[in-house]
Structures are given as C-alpha cells and as structure tokens.
Design an enzyme around this catalytic site. Structure first.
Site, PDB file in Angstrom:
ATOM      1  N   GLU A 289       0.787  -1.248   0.000  1.00  0.00           N
ATOM      2  CA  GLU A 289       0.000   0.000   0.000  1.00  0.00           C
ATOM      3  C   GLU A 289       0.808   1.282   0.000  1.00  0.00           C
ATOM      4  O   GLU A 289       0.351   2.282   0.528  1.00  0.00           O
ATOM      5  CB  GLU A 289      -0.892   0.001   1.248  1.00  0.00           C
ATOM      6  CG  GLU A 289      -0.154   0.204   2.583  1.00  0.00           C
ATOM      7  CD  GLU A 289       0.219  -1.058   3.330  1.00  0.00           C
ATOM      8  OE1 GLU A 289       0.512  -0.961   4.531  1.00  0.00           O
ATOM      9  OE2 GLU A 289       0.214  -2.141   2.744  1.00  0.00           O
ATOM     10  N   GLU A 323      -5.871  -2.533  -0.421  1.00  0.00           N
ATOM     11  CA  GLU A 323      -4.752  -1.579  -0.498  1.00  0.00           C
ATOM     12  C   GLU A 323      -5.239  -0.136  -0.420  1.00  0.00           C
ATOM     13  O   GLU A 323      -4.561   0.735   0.100  1.00  0.00           O
ATOM     14  CB  GLU A 323      -3.946  -1.779  -1.786  1.00  0.00           C
ATOM     15  CG  GLU A 323      -3.331  -3.175  -1.935  1.00  0.00           C
ATOM     16  CD  GLU A 323      -2.579  -3.664  -0.703  1.00  0.00           C
ATOM     17  OE1 GLU A 323      -1.943  -2.855  -0.010  1.00  0.00           O
ATOM     18  OE2 GLU A 323      -2.625  -4.886  -0.443  1.00  0.00           O
TER      19      GLU A 323
END
Length: 906
Positions: A289, A323
């Site tokens: 992420e 994410e």
C-alpha cells in the site's frame, strides 16, 4: 566500507546504543532529501541522503538504520551557519542493521543538525528493498527496478530511521536513463534533461510519513488514467502490451469508485494529489500500500474479461479494496509499533468485504462470504496451542516478520467485525471517522482506538468499556467455545460455560504457556429460540464467567436454541446432543427458518467440534444431509471447506471409498439439478448470477473431485474438444476444475498440451490456473518433473513456485514427493523466501498440513532438529498440526468409518 576505529574503553559510554534492538529516541528525523542515480545496465545505484535531525537528548553517537549499503562518506553540520561537527568515524553494525556515526563532540539537546551520507548499493535480484524484475516484450527481456520496504527494508535502499514512529517529510530525486520513466509517492515537480541521455526527476515533497511505505520505481511501462470527483488523478501503470489489451481497465475503474467511497465513509479526504497503481511481474506479496504508489503483483490486478472467472475477478477486486483502505488505515494513521500491525491489516481486511459490498451490493460479502473466507479459516489456525495473540510483543527485527500472518490480518478483521456488530454499524463508523481525524499524519496505538470508540458509544448513551472487553480478545491467544446445556429439571433455564477451544487437547496439557492460564473472555452471545414454525427475536447475553445460569423465555421441550447469530462473534458454540438433534431435524424439514449465515456457521462449528473431539464424528455428516435441498452458495461453500481437511486425512486409506461415496450421495441431486454452465459468458459479469454461478461451481468441484462419473466425462470431453479444435470453449468459471480433472484422468499428452498452453498464454489469470492444473496429474514422474522445473525462475515466477509445491502436496499421489522435495531443497527455498515472511510460512504449512502418519511426523521432527531461525514458529505450528492429524486418526477414524458404513446401508 571504510570504518572508524571502534572507540577505546575510556571513550565508551556506559551503554552502546548500536547494540539496542530499538533506536534510542535521542534523535528524531524531520526531513529527508534523497538523491538517487540508478544504473539499470549493471543494477547498481548511488545515493546521497541529507537528513535534518532534531536532537532531543545530548549524545556523541548518531545511530540510524542501514543494511547492505556501502557508505562512502558521512558529514554532520549544525543548522544554519554554525559549520561542521567533526566526525571521528563511522561503522556498520550488521547485528542490529544500523550505521553508527561517532562524533568528536557531543550534540546538544534541543538543537537541529544536518546529516549527509553518500553511499552506493545493488539493485538486488530478490524480493525486498530496492530490487529488479523483468518481463519479455517483442522477444526482448526488459528490466525494471521497484521497491518493497515494509516492514524493515527501507534501510537497504538508504540510511534512515526505519521505525514507523519516526514520521518525516521526504523530497526524492531520481536520475536515470531517459529511456526509462521513474515514479514515487508524489508527482514529478520538474524533470531536468542532460545531454548524455540521462534525466533527473524531482518529486514534490511528501506529507509526514513513515519509511516503510515510501516507494519508487524505474520502468518502461505505459499507463491509463482517470480522475475522481474530488480531483485525485488515478493511473494504472503496467507492461505496454497489458495496457494496450485493456487488462488494467477494470482495476482503474474500481479504484476511482473506491477512493470516492472511502472519502465518503471516513469523512477524511484522500491526502495526496495522485494515486498510481503499478503492476509488476514479481513481488513478495499480493500488493503493497505505498502511499500514492501502490504496487501489485500482476496476477492480483490485471484482468482479461474474456478469460477471467468470477472468483478471479473477486480476488482482484478485494486486493484493490484492501490496499486503498490502507491509504487511510496505515498510511495516514500508522500504528505506533509493529505489535499492533493488525490495527492496519485487520481494518484493511475487514474493509475488503465492506468495500466490495459497495461495488457489488448483491454479493453480501460482509454478511456471508466473510464467514467462510476469514472467520472459518483463521479459527483453524487460532485453535492451535502454537497460536499467538493478535497483539504480540515485538522486541527485535526478526520478530517483526512474525507478526505479519493470518492472525493479524484475519483474526484482526474478525474482531473488528464483532466490534462493529455489538456497537452497531453507524456508531462504529462515526468512531472510525473520529479516530482518523484525531490521528491523521501521526501514529496511534490500540488504546487510542478503544478510547475513541468508547466515546462514540457514550455519545449514544451506551457505556461499554471497549478497552476492557477487547484487551481479552487481543492480548490472549485463541478463542472460546461456548457450551449451552438445557437444564432438564427447571423449565426455561440453561447453563452456559466457556473454555479455551483447542483442536488437540493433549497438546494443551503439554504446552507450558497454557498450564496455569485460566483464559476468560467477555463474550457478546446472541441467542434465538425456535421451533418448526416460529423463531424468537434475538437476545444478547454478555458471558464473562466460566459457567453461568440464565433464564430463557419460550424454551420448551420441542424448541431448539441457536447461539452466535449469523456468526458475528469470534467463538464457537456447542450444545447438548438433544439440541443438536433438534437443529438437524429443523434443517431437514425446513432449513430456511435459519438464515444462510446461521446454516453455514452450524456446519463449520459442527465439523470443527467433531475434529477436536467435543462432538461425535457423525453429527457434522448428519448435518450436511440436508444439503440436497440447499439452494444458497454459502452453506455449500462452508461444507466443502470443512470436508476438504477431512478428505485429506482419509485420502490415502484403503476404505477411503466409503467416505467418497457418502459425499457423492449428498452432492448428486444438486449436481444434476444445476448442470453445467453454458459458454455464453462473454465477460458480462451479471451481478444477480454471482451466487448462482459460484454455487454451481462449488457443486461441480465437489462432484469432479469426489469422482462423479458424469462430471469426469464432461471434463474429459471439454478438454478433448479443446485439443482437437484448438479452440478453448470451456466456460470461464469452471476452467480450473476442468483442466485439473482432465490432467488427472487423461494421458501424458494432455499434460504436455497444458504445459505448452501455459508457456504461450499472455493472460495472467489463465497462466495461473494452467500451472495449477499440471499439479493434478496421477503420474508421479510428471509431478517430479514439475517440482524440479518450479525452481527455474525463467519458467515459473518466484511467487508461483510455492503454489506448485503446495498443490503437488495436496495431491494424494504427490504428497510424499512434495514433502521429500521440500526437505531436499529447503536450503534453496529458504534462501529465496526466508525474508519474505508470508511466503515462507505459507510454504511450510502447505507442504506439511496433510501429513498424517507416525512416519511422516517423525520425518518432520528429525528435519526440524537441523534448522532453527526465522521459520521456527511455522515449524512448531506444523508439528502440532501433524500431531493432531495423527491423534485424530488414532481416536476417531474407526468411529467415522463404522458410522459411514451404516449410513450407506440405510
């Protein structure tokens, strides 16, 4: 690396800050200027980092993280015009992965300094730090460089204060050949072209952030873009051929919608001007992420609608939802330290279901699919003595890797779901909005979350001390089983007990850490009472003692009782046999009186309770007799997931066919009723058909894997048709089942044909299922050949080799081959995946979880004697699992076969 003399005795401070497991906190970074030059032709890079540091306590040492970098020069200056601070020397201390700068004088507290370090390093050929990867385009191999810093690998790319609490701003510049483009967390502010074919990209300054989600990439990719309502520019970068085919369009489209969803749900705008999604061929995780530059392995983000099944589409969707949630939970608000990694991972995992429900409202992800894919799965792991609490102490770098496992992700998510349900979803949502607003651009610990949520409840006139309740769930490992016993003497009275649920009771008596712990939880137990025609409304009882008496209205002789409604709580429920019989009778007469989630929950609880010896072995098998009437996907999915481990315990026994026959009998009617999908599935994923198509797929999978003759014929015909016509007309949603069944039934030519197609296809989703189909063969020579090929990175991608080995281990004809291959090649495998935590533990459990003979247990224990190291926790879990398998066979296998024999005769 040039190194200073170690300081002499009298110079030494009484403690050596570089030997500590954590940085001292004496120095704090405020801002980094990082300039990199990347040489893609020989995979090296040189860097210069300037860190502005605030000195909090006087010290003669500057200690910061650095690993595998060659430091050439270190300078230290006081801010503004005060000039240099003389450096006596510097050295790297690999044990704690730090660089130590020794000064000739002490730095003053409450002063700022500037540290400048010039260094160089390799663009590694591995999966962590700043590493390289490649792909083939028009017959030529092209390279790219990309980063993976979480949890502790930024220090491999530049010297830094590599702990999440040290948030700073970053200004990055990357110099590279003009044939490449570079990306980082922020947009490019200016690019300076030089005459020799090089260019330097200067990126805008970041907000305050931690080192682990800093990122950059150097590649030859192209992109497509879109813009959200609030003006965030979203781009998806991938190999030019994938962009041209439109493989990234689906991901791009949903990312825009998801940013808008989260902005509305959290009431906190996305904080950067852009978000790039980067699809790379090789990566240690599904995705990472990084703020503003999230990186995905191609298989989890590229999707060719013409060849992707619904389950593949769902997989891609959920990784993206996860994410993007991290851009808030993790990037904007970061856990103080790794022990609470579940504060970001549990939330992102829970929101996978909430966010997917927003995109596909008819799919009921949070209410239904969460049970089979999260709750049931993690309760298997958390029912072991070798489990651990969600929040666990992290003292040293090697412990950090250990906390990234399914307990943090899935149990974290299950506890958050339980919390959302007993708080009420709207109060929970308001609490999260407050939490993100208070802590944005900073760090938070679990107590910060509990306080904010308690406050939100208080404003609603409810007084629950969330910290007190949740500490028991996060600081104790495992979970309770609640047993509800009807009181035969007094009407309407029941006895409720709780105890720590463990699959293998004998393991519990051996484990010292559980000897004296009388685990107790505060349990929000929801209950309904019902009979054939009527079900009461839901009541909640907070159970906090070992044993309690309760009065329940409407409970008479013919009524059944059901606990943990829709399985919103993280615990199992057992009943007296009379109540089990009434529930089974209810399911057979009219199962729709119970909700879909309750039916799935009963199936999973019954199988697990029997597996652990809390229930007779026949109860779960009697429950699934009602399935021939079941029209919903979830209970079938729960049953098939619960049958799978049982099947693997029995699949090498001589009387296995009795079990096989019993399962086929339960599946037959529904299989005939649903039939096979037609191939008019031209990428139009109709929402309404999701449940129906997934149900059909589940039933075909059961029928084919347990040997239904019609299913086998159908699969063989479809494969033969493909080979003879060279046109693949196999319906997308069942391709993996057909490929696997075809390979297991037909001859070596089919294997070769699939192998050839695996090489020639460019669609990533298709490549994955073709590769897995090759592991289904009954031919041990072919399985061995495949295992050996899996280690060649040119043929099989690093992250896919693990799946090959695990799938061969799931095949009863290959289990011993995969187990032997794993032991023979362990050094190679451990070198390749050792630091990529998730991969290593997935491999170890995948290869060992279905070993179930005394001989195999002995081999496992002998193998472990020679190895210690990072994988120790995974190995002790493996031993416990195999011990439980062996013990279950010894105690219950005969009972099971006797009952099956009787059931089939009737």
């Amino acid at each position: 690396t040039p190194s200073a003399q170690q300081p002499s005795e009298e110079e030494r401070e009484p403690w050596q800050p570089w030997t500590q497991l954590r940085l001292s906190g004496y120095l704090k970074p405020l801002h980094y200027n990082l300039m990199l030059t990347a040489f893609m032709e020989n995979f090296t890079f040189s860097g210069e980092v300037n860190v502005e540091i605030a000195c909090r306590n006087a010290t003669r040492y500057v200690v910061l993280h650095a690993s595998r970098v060659a430091v050439e020069k270190v300078q230290l200056a006081e801010d503004r015009a005060f000039g240099a601070v003389p450096v006596a020397g510097f050295f790297l201390y690999p044990q704690t992965q730090v660089l130590v700068v020794v000064l000739n004088r002490t730095l003053d507290a409450q002063r700022n300094y500037n540290l400048k370090i010039i260094y160089n390093a390799l663009i590694e050929n591995e999966l962590l730090g700043f590493f390289r990867s490649s792909y083939v385009l028009h017959g030529e191999r092209r390279f790219l460089g990309v980063t993976q810093f979480s949890p502790t690998h930024a220090r491999k790319a530049f010297p830094c204060f590599d702990e999440p609490i040290y948030k700073a701003t970053f200004k990055i510049s990357i110099k590279h050949q003009a044939t490449y483009l570079s990306l980082s967390n922020m947009p490019v502010e200016t690019s300076v072209f030089e005459e020799d074919g090089w260019v330097t990209d200067h990126f805008s300054q970041t907000p305050l952030m931690s080192t682990y989600y800093l990122a950059w990439a150097i590649c030859n990719f192209t992109y497509r873009e879109t813009t959200t309502k609030s003006g965030v520019i979203v781009r998806l970068y991938a190999r030019p051929d994938a962009i041209r085919r439109g493989s990234g369009d689906y991901a791009l489209h949903i990312t825009k919608r998801l940013i808008e969803f989260y902005e509305d749900y959290f009431k906190v705008p996305y904080s950067l001007p852009k978000l790039d999604l980067l699809a790379v061929p090789k990566h240690p995780y599904a995705a990472m992420e990084n703020w503003g530059l999230s990186i995905f392995v191609e298989q989890r983000i590229l999707l060719d609608p013409s060849v992707s099944s619904i389950s593949y589409l769902l997989d891609v969707t959920m990784v993206i939802v996860h994410e993007i949630c991290h851009q808030w939970f993790g990037d904007l608000v970061t856990p103080v330290w790794w022990e609470d990694v579940w504060l970001k991972e549990g939330f992102a995992h829970y929101f996978e279901f909430v966010g997917t429900d927003y995109l596909y409202p008819g799919w009921n992800m949070e209410k239904q699919r969460f049970l089979t894919d999260v709750l049931h799965e993690v309760m298997l792991l958390d029912g072991l003595v070798s489990s651990h609490p969600v929040s666990q102490e992290v003292l040293q770098a090697t412990d950090i890797d250990r906390v990234f496992d399914w307990i943090a992700y899935k149990k974290g998510a299950a506890l958050i779901r339980m919390l959302a349900n007993f708080m009420g979803h709207s109060v929970f949502q308001r609490g999260l909005q407050d939490y993100l607003t208070i802590h944005k651009y900073g760090n938070a610990a679990r107590s910060d979350l509990w306080n904010t949520l308690s406050e939100a409840l208080k404003r609603n006139g409810k007084y629950v001390n969330i910290q007190e309740v949740m500490d028991q769930w996060t600081l104790q490992m495992g979970y309770p089983v609640i047993t509800i016993l009807g009181n035969t003497t007094a009407e309407n009275r029941i006895i409720i007990t709780q105890q720590h649920f463990i699959y293998d009771i004998s393991a519990k008596t051996k484990a010292l850490k559980l000897q004296n712990s009388s685990y107790l939880w505060q349990i929000p137990l929801t209950i309904v009472v019902g009979n054939r025609s009527h079900v009461s409304s839901e009541a909640i009882i907070w159970v906090s003692n070992k044993s309690e008496h309760h009065r329940i209205t409407y409970l008479d002789k013919g009524s059944w009782l059901l606990g943990n409604i829709n399985q919103t709580g993280y615990f199992r429920v057992n009943y007296d046999l009379r109540n089990w019989r009434l529930l089974i009778d209810q399911l057979i007469r009219n199962h729709e009186v119970l909700s879909v989630s309750n039916r799935a929950g009963l199936i999973d609880d019954a199988f697990s309770l029997a597996r652990a010896g809390y229930l007779p072995q026949n109860i779960p098998l009697e429950i699934i007799r009602y399935l021939s009437e079941e029209k919903d996907f979830l209970p079938w999915h729960a049953a098939s997931r619960a049958l799978y481990p049982l099947d693997k315990l029995l699949d090498r026994m001589e009387n296995y066919n009795v079990f096989n026959e019993y399962i086929l009998k339960q599946v037959a009617t529904t299989y005939i009723k649903l039939g096979w999908p037609k191939n008019n599935f031209n990428g139009s994923l109709v929402q309404a058909s999701y449940q129906h198509e997934e149900l059909r797929r589940e039933v075909i999978m059961l029928a084919c894997s347990f040997g239904n003759k019609h299913c086998h014929q159908q699969a063989s015909t479809l494969i033969s048709d493909w080979i003879s016509s060279n046109r693949n007309r196999i319906p997308l949603n069942v391709r993996d089942i057909v490929y696997c069944t075809g390979v297991s039934l037909l001859d070596e030519d089919v294997w070769e044909f699939i192998w050839m197609k695996f090489h020639s296809t460019t669609a990533v989703s298709e490549k994955k299922i073709l590769l897995e189909a090759l592991t289904c063969s009954d031919d041990r020579n072919l399985l061995n050949r495949l295992l050996n090929l899996s280690l060649n990175s040119e043929v099989v991608l690093d992250q896919d080799a693990i799946d090959v080995i695990i799938h061969v281990a799931r095949n009863p004809h290959g289990r011993d081959l995969a187990w032997k291959f794993f032991r023979d090649k362990w050094k190679i495998l451990n070198t390749r995946y050792g630091e990529a935590l998730f991969m290593n533990s997935k491999l170890i459990s995948g290869v060992t979880e279905f070993l179930n003979t005394e001989g195999e247990l002995k081999e496992l224990k002998n193998f472990m004697k020679n190895y210690d190291g990072v994988a120790a926790a995974s190995f002790s879990r493996a031993v416990e699992t195999v011990e439980a398998n062996v013990r279950w066979k010894m105690l219950y296998q005969d009972e099971l076969f006797q009952w099956l024999g009787k059931a089939l005769r009737h």
